[in-house]
Design a protein around this motif. Sequence first.
Motif, PDB file in Angstrom:
ATOM      1  N   LYS A  41      28.420  45.030  38.314  1.00  0.00           N
ATOM      2  CA  LYS A  41      29.111  45.052  39.607  1.00  0.00           C
ATOM      3  C   LYS A  41      29.176  43.664  40.240  1.00  0.00           C
ATOM      4  CE  LYS A  41      29.517  49.542  39.785  1.00  0.00           C
ATOM      5  NZ  LYS A  41      30.643  50.095  39.108  1.00  0.00           N
ATOM      6  N   GLY A  42      28.781  42.632  39.497  1.00  0.00           N
ATOM      7  CA  GLY A  42      28.768  41.279  40.041  1.00  0.00           C
ATOM      8  C   GLY A  42      30.155  40.667  40.101  1.00  0.00           C
ATOM      9  N   ASN A  43      30.189  39.424  40.502  1.00  0.00           N
ATOM     10  CA  ASN A  43      31.438  38.672  40.611  1.00  0.00           C
ATOM     11  C   ASN A  43      31.841  38.097  39.262  1.00  0.00           C
ATOM     12  OD1 ASN A  43      31.656  38.894  43.476  1.00  0.00           O
ATOM     13  ND2 ASN A  43      30.003  37.420  43.627  1.00  0.00           N
ATOM     14  N   MET A  44      33.140  37.842  39.137  1.00  0.00           N
ATOM     15  CA  MET A  44      33.670  37.162  37.961  1.00  0.00           C
ATOM     16  C   MET A  44      34.631  36.087  38.442  1.00  0.00           C
ATOM     17  SD  MET A  44      34.595  40.133  35.276  1.00  0.00           S
ATOM     18  CE  MET A  44      33.617  41.613  35.206  1.00  0.00           C
ATOM     19  N   THR A  45      34.601  34.952  37.756  1.00  0.00           N
ATOM     20  CA  THR A  45      35.483  33.843  38.061  1.00  0.00           C
ATOM     21  C   THR A  45      36.238  33.454  36.806  1.00  0.00           C
ATOM     22  OG1 THR A  45      33.906  32.981  39.677  1.00  0.00           O
ATOM     23  CG2 THR A  45      35.561  31.450  38.872  1.00  0.00           C
ATOM     24  N   ILE A  46      37.532  33.267  36.931  1.00  0.00           N
ATOM     25  CA  ILE A  46      38.316  32.753  35.810  1.00  0.00           C
ATOM     26  C   ILE A  46      38.098  31.248  35.790  1.00  0.00           C
ATOM     27  CG2 ILE A  46      40.616  32.417  34.852  1.00  0.00           C
ATOM     28  CD1 ILE A  46      41.436  34.986  36.363  1.00  0.00           C
TER      29      ILE A  46
END
Length: 73
Positions: A41-46
């Motif tokens: 459920k964490g963040n993702m960055t491209i």
Amino acid sequence: DKMAHLHIVDGKNGTDTHLVPGEGDIPLRELFMELNEIGYKGNMTIELVTNYINEPRMFARKAINNLRGVLKN
């Protein structure tokens, strides 16, 4: 359960290349399936790197579209 942030980047096996997600060898569909299975459920960055500095909007749009295609199926 300790991971809170993930950088999404692609590359060619055996190299330190940074490619637009979906254009390298990393099996992104399988990665996202596994993240879903573990309940990530964490963040993702491209992650776009230096090669894209002159056209960031174009490459960001391309990366987003590639990831949307992976996530649809």
